[in-house]
Design a protein around this motif. Structure first.
Motif, PDB file in Angstrom:
ATOM      1  N   ASP A 148       1.547 -11.336  -7.281  1.00 43.31           N
ATOM      2  CA  ASP A 148       2.604 -10.820  -6.539  1.00 43.31           C
ATOM      3  C   ASP A 148       2.741 -11.084  -5.106  1.00 43.31           C
ATOM      4  N   LEU A 149       1.383 -10.568  -4.703  1.00 37.90           N
ATOM      5  CA  LEU A 149       1.151 -10.965  -3.163  1.00 37.90           C
ATOM      6  C   LEU A 149       1.437 -12.400  -2.969  1.00 37.90           C
ATOM      7  N   LEU A 150       0.725 -13.279  -3.642  1.00 37.86           N
ATOM      8  CA  LEU A 150       0.849 -14.881  -3.441  1.00 37.86           C
ATOM      9  C   LEU A 150       2.069 -15.191  -3.438  1.00 37.86           C
ATOM     10  N   LEU A 151       3.022 -14.739  -4.327  1.00 35.23           N
ATOM     11  CA  LEU A 151       4.485 -15.118  -4.637  1.00 35.23           C
ATOM     12  C   LEU A 151       5.320 -14.809  -3.308  1.00 35.23           C
ATOM     13  N   ALA A 152       5.171 -13.486  -2.900  1.00 36.86           N
ATOM     14  CA  ALA A 152       6.048 -13.146  -1.740  1.00 36.86           C
ATOM     15  C   ALA A 152       5.556 -13.763  -0.474  1.00 36.86           C
ATOM     16  N   PHE A 153       4.142 -13.781  -0.384  1.00 34.22           N
ATOM     17  CA  PHE A 153       3.779 -14.497   0.682  1.00 34.22           C
ATOM     18  C   PHE A 153       4.321 -15.870   1.055  1.00 34.22           C
ATOM     19  N   GLY A 190     -16.231  -8.578   0.696  1.00 38.58           N
ATOM     20  CA  GLY A 190     -15.157  -7.944  -0.421  1.00 38.58           C
ATOM     21  C   GLY A 190     -13.947  -8.680   0.025  1.00 38.58           C
ATOM     22  N   ILE A 191     -13.619  -8.795   1.176  1.00 39.59           N
ATOM     23  CA  ILE A 191     -12.411  -9.424   1.537  1.00 39.59           C
ATOM     24  C   ILE A 191     -12.280 -11.036   1.094  1.00 39.59           C
ATOM     25  N   MET A 192     -13.079 -11.520   1.449  1.00 39.37           N
ATOM     26  CA  MET A 192     -13.205 -13.281   0.740  1.00 39.37           C
ATOM     27  C   MET A 192     -13.471 -12.973  -0.566  1.00 39.37           C
ATOM     28  N   GLU A 193     -14.172 -12.240  -1.332  1.00 44.80           N
ATOM     29  CA  GLU A 193     -14.127 -12.513  -2.878  1.00 44.80           C
ATOM     30  C   GLU A 193     -12.853 -12.284  -3.278  1.00 44.80           C
ATOM     31  N   THR A 194     -12.198 -11.377  -2.853  1.00 49.23           N
ATOM     32  CA  THR A 194     -10.884 -10.848  -3.141  1.00 49.23           C
ATOM     33  C   THR A 194      -9.699 -11.698  -2.967  1.00 49.23           C
ATOM     34  N   VAL A 195      -9.630 -12.650  -1.707  1.00 48.97           N
ATOM     35  CA  VAL A 195      -8.754 -13.503  -1.393  1.00 48.97           C
ATOM     36  C   VAL A 195      -9.132 -14.734  -2.321  1.00 48.97           C
ATOM     37  N   ASP A 196     -10.500 -14.924  -2.460  1.00 51.86           N
ATOM     38  CA  ASP A 196     -10.641 -16.188  -3.241  1.00 51.86           C
ATOM     39  C   ASP A 196     -10.322 -16.020  -4.661  1.00 51.86           C
ATOM     40  N   ASN A 197     -10.306 -14.911  -5.089  1.00 50.90           N
ATOM     41  CA  ASN A 197      -9.578 -14.546  -6.639  1.00 50.90           C
ATOM     42  C   ASN A 197      -8.500 -13.910  -6.785  1.00 50.90           C
ATOM     43  N   LEU A 198      -7.574 -14.015  -5.491  1.00 54.18           N
ATOM     44  CA  LEU A 198      -6.424 -13.355  -5.785  1.00 54.18           C
ATOM     45  C   LEU A 198      -5.551 -13.525  -6.697  1.00 54.18           C
ATOM     46  N   GLU A 199      -5.474 -14.753  -7.225  1.00 55.00           N
ATOM     47  CA  GLU A 199      -4.546 -15.030  -8.589  1.00 55.00           C
ATOM     48  C   GLU A 199      -4.971 -14.068  -9.798  1.00 55.00           C
ATOM     49  N   GLU A 233       1.076  -1.095  -0.137  1.00 57.73           N
ATOM     50  CA  GLU A 233       0.092   0.016  -0.011  1.00 57.73           C
ATOM     51  C   GLU A 233       1.007   1.127  -0.098  1.00 57.73           C
ATOM     52  N   ALA A 234       1.788   1.220   0.741  1.00 60.25           N
ATOM     53  CA  ALA A 234       2.803   2.443   0.845  1.00 60.25           C
ATOM     54  C   ALA A 234       3.529   2.611  -0.411  1.00 60.25           C
ATOM     55  N   LEU A 235       3.808   1.588  -1.419  1.00 57.45           N
ATOM     56  CA  LEU A 235       4.369   1.861  -2.554  1.00 57.45           C
ATOM     57  C   LEU A 235       3.483   1.933  -3.890  1.00 57.45           C
ATOM     58  N   THR A 236       2.056   2.224  -3.564  1.00 55.59           N
ATOM     59  CA  THR A 236       1.220   2.109  -4.864  1.00 55.59           C
ATOM     60  C   THR A 236       1.547   3.440  -5.614  1.00 55.59           C
ATOM     61  N   GLN A 237       1.828   4.528  -4.986  1.00 50.00           N
ATOM     62  CA  GLN A 237       2.011   5.475  -5.917  1.00 50.00           C
ATOM     63  C   GLN A 237       3.154   5.419  -6.845  1.00 50.00           C
ATOM     64  N   LYS A 238       4.275   4.348  -6.534  1.00 47.56           N
ATOM     65  CA  LYS A 238       5.318   4.027  -7.507  1.00 47.56           C
ATOM     66  C   LYS A 238       5.251   2.837  -8.138  1.00 47.56           C
ATOM     67  N   GLN A 239       4.302   2.092  -7.611  1.00 44.39           N
ATOM     68  CA  GLN A 239       4.376   0.791  -8.275  1.00 44.39           C
ATOM     69  C   GLN A 239       3.020  -0.068  -7.728  1.00 44.39           C
ATOM     70  N   LYS A 240       2.342  -0.619  -8.687  1.00 39.88           N
ATOM     71  CA  LYS A 240       1.195  -1.535  -8.519  1.00 39.88           C
ATOM     72  C   LYS A 240       1.626  -2.893  -8.354  1.00 39.88           C
ATOM     73  N   PHE A 241       1.126  -3.456  -7.175  1.00 33.57           N
ATOM     74  CA  PHE A 241       1.105  -4.844  -6.919  1.00 33.57           C
ATOM     75  C   PHE A 241       0.031  -5.859  -7.002  1.00 33.57           C
TER      76      PHE A 241
END
Length: 471
Positions: A127-132, A435-444, A115-123
């Motif tokens: 990306d989140l799944l791999l890093a996690f 919304g969180i459940m739907e987002t995580v369920d479709n995270l890829e 979130e802190a880097l959203t102005q510079k880069q979109k994740f």
């Protein structure tokens, strides 16, 4: 073989989304959903509010969401810290490999930084799944460096050690650091690692997870700026080996045929907020209760002469008369008696009112622990047997070898979602939780992870909901 630290750094750098298997993605999404739910619920705890007060001091340049709060933000380091504390504030978070809490040390750091880097880069979601998964994997692999780590710990709380390293690895991956800087991130993180088990069952224990998230993030960020540490931090007994008496480091599998530990073993997800060992006790005691209570009747406390729980010898879990929620979450005796009295254990079981009940105190007086020599303090092989002797001489006994929620007997998708919804709905609206459940369920499939942050702080705007509906 290359030095272990160099090998780890190279693998952290080299892994990409194509290495993730369907099973790893499925299991890690379950972990992510569960962690968000218990973290949201944990924002209501006293220790969370205390660290919020502390961290507000550093909020002049706030840029990351505090879960469940629309009213203020924090710099990413402190957002990772307070959200990590929230995840472990009730001891409700996942357990794996077997003796650490892996997700709470990694996910808050990644979400805060992204979130802190959203102005510079979109994740993206991938990306989140791999890093996690890199952060989870590093924790599991490091625990294989010591047979001591296979047992319930005695000296250091594992999340403060491997969690810090996993957080650093995950952030290094999200920042796309080169192998040299990945190595430095691990080296710097090792100097942040460690917390004594003496603070178990106190309000300080949740800080172990918050610090792991914060320190790992800080270590990777410092490494990205060129801070250097020992290039063989994982190879040396005076490095990460300082935390273990039988340290034997090993290299990771090759990238060409990489095999994830999460592919080989699922994670334990708790049904109630207490130390994992109490879940065996609770299941065994609940089974015994069925012999003693018929229909809607109450437990015949006066007819019970003695209660014996056969459990592994874990000193900090032997708490005959717990006087706080944190002590109760780490008490075999409390789990036995609460399950016998109520039939189950829940979030409400740890309220001051329930802990101080006269009926519970009466049962605690009749309870004793035994430690059979074959009952080892390992989450892989321990068991619990509960025997209740009545005044008339009858004895009822039940044994639990694997509780529901253990990696050998994982929660169903339906029960996991029920747990998340129950937890998240205490803090967020039904729409935000959905919304969180739907987002995580479709995270890829998610192109921009900022949608997750919007829901985590309670936003339910039409624009955000439109993004969800586009999956």
């Amino acid at each position: 073989f290359p030095p272990v630290t160099e090998n780890f750094a190279g693998v952290i750098h080299g892994l990409n989304a194509s290495h993730l298997t369907d099973l790893v993605i499925q299991r890690s999404k379950r972990m992510i959903l569960d962690t968000l739910g218990v973290g949201l619920l944990g924002t209501s705890t006293e220790v969370f509010h205390k660290v919020i007060q502390y961290s507000k001091t550093y909020s002049s340049d706030a840029s990351s969401t505090v879960w469940g709060h629309l009213d203020f933000r924090l710099p990413p380091l402190y957002a990772a810290f307070v959200n990590g504390v929230a995840v472990h504030s009730m001891d409700f978070d996942d357990t794996w490999h077997p003796a650490t809490h892996p997700s709470g040390a990694v996910l808050p750091a990644l979400i805060a930084l992204s979130e802190a880097l959203t102005q510079k880069q979109k994740f993206s979601g991938p990306d989140l799944l791999l890093a996690f998964n890199v952060g989870i994997e590093v924790q599991g692999r490091l625990m294989r460096f010591s047979s001591e780590a296979s047992n319930i710990p005695k000296r250091f709380h594992p999340p403060a050690i491997v969690g810090t390293m996993g957080s650093a690895a995950a952030v290094a991956k999200l920042l796309a650091l080169d192998p040299f800087k990945c190595k430095e991130a691990l080296a710097v993180a090792a100097s942040y690692a460690g917390a004594p088990m003496a603070n178990v069952a106190t309000p300080t224990k949740p800080l172990h997870i918050g610090n792991a998230a914060k320190h790992g993030l800080e270590a990777a960020c410092l490494a990205s700026l060129g801070l250097q540490g020992n290039k063989q931090i994982l190879d040396m007994e005076s490095g990460l080996g300082a935390f273990y008496t039988d340290y034997a480091p090993q290299v990771l599998p090759t990238l060409k045929s990489y095999s994830w530990l999460l592919d080989q073993q699922d994670v334990a997800i708790k049904r109630f907020p207490a130390h994992l060992g109490t879940h065996w006790v609770a299941d065994a005691a609940s089974s015994v209760r069925k012999h003693l209570v018929k229909g809607d009747n109450s437990l015949p406390i006066n007819g019970i002469e003695k209660i014996v729980a056969k459990v592994p010898d874990v000193g900090y879990m032997n708490r005959p008369f717990p006087n706080s929620e944190h002590e109760a979450r780490h008490s075999f005796q409390f789990a036995v008696c609460t399950a016998l009295l109520d039939g189950s254990i829940s979030v409400q079981s740890f309220s001051d009112q329930n802990i101080s009940r006269p009926q519970l105190r009466e049962l605690l007086k009749k309870t004793q622990l035994e430690h059979p020599p074959d009952n080892k303090p390992s989450f892989e092989i321990l068991y619990c047997e509960v025997n209740v002797t009545l005044q008339d001489g009858n004895v009822f006994s039940e044994r639990c070898d694997t509780f529901y929620g253990h990696w050998r007997k994982p929660l169903s998708a339906e029960d996991l979602k029920k747990k998340f919804h129950s937890n998240a709905s205490q803090v967020l609206s039904a729409e935000a939780a959905e919304g969180i459940m739907e987002t995580v369920d479709n995270l890829e499939k998610v192109e921009d992870c900022s949608v997750l942050n919007a829901f985590l702080k309670g936003t339910q705007s039409a624009k955000v909901l439109e993004k969800i509906c586009s999956f």
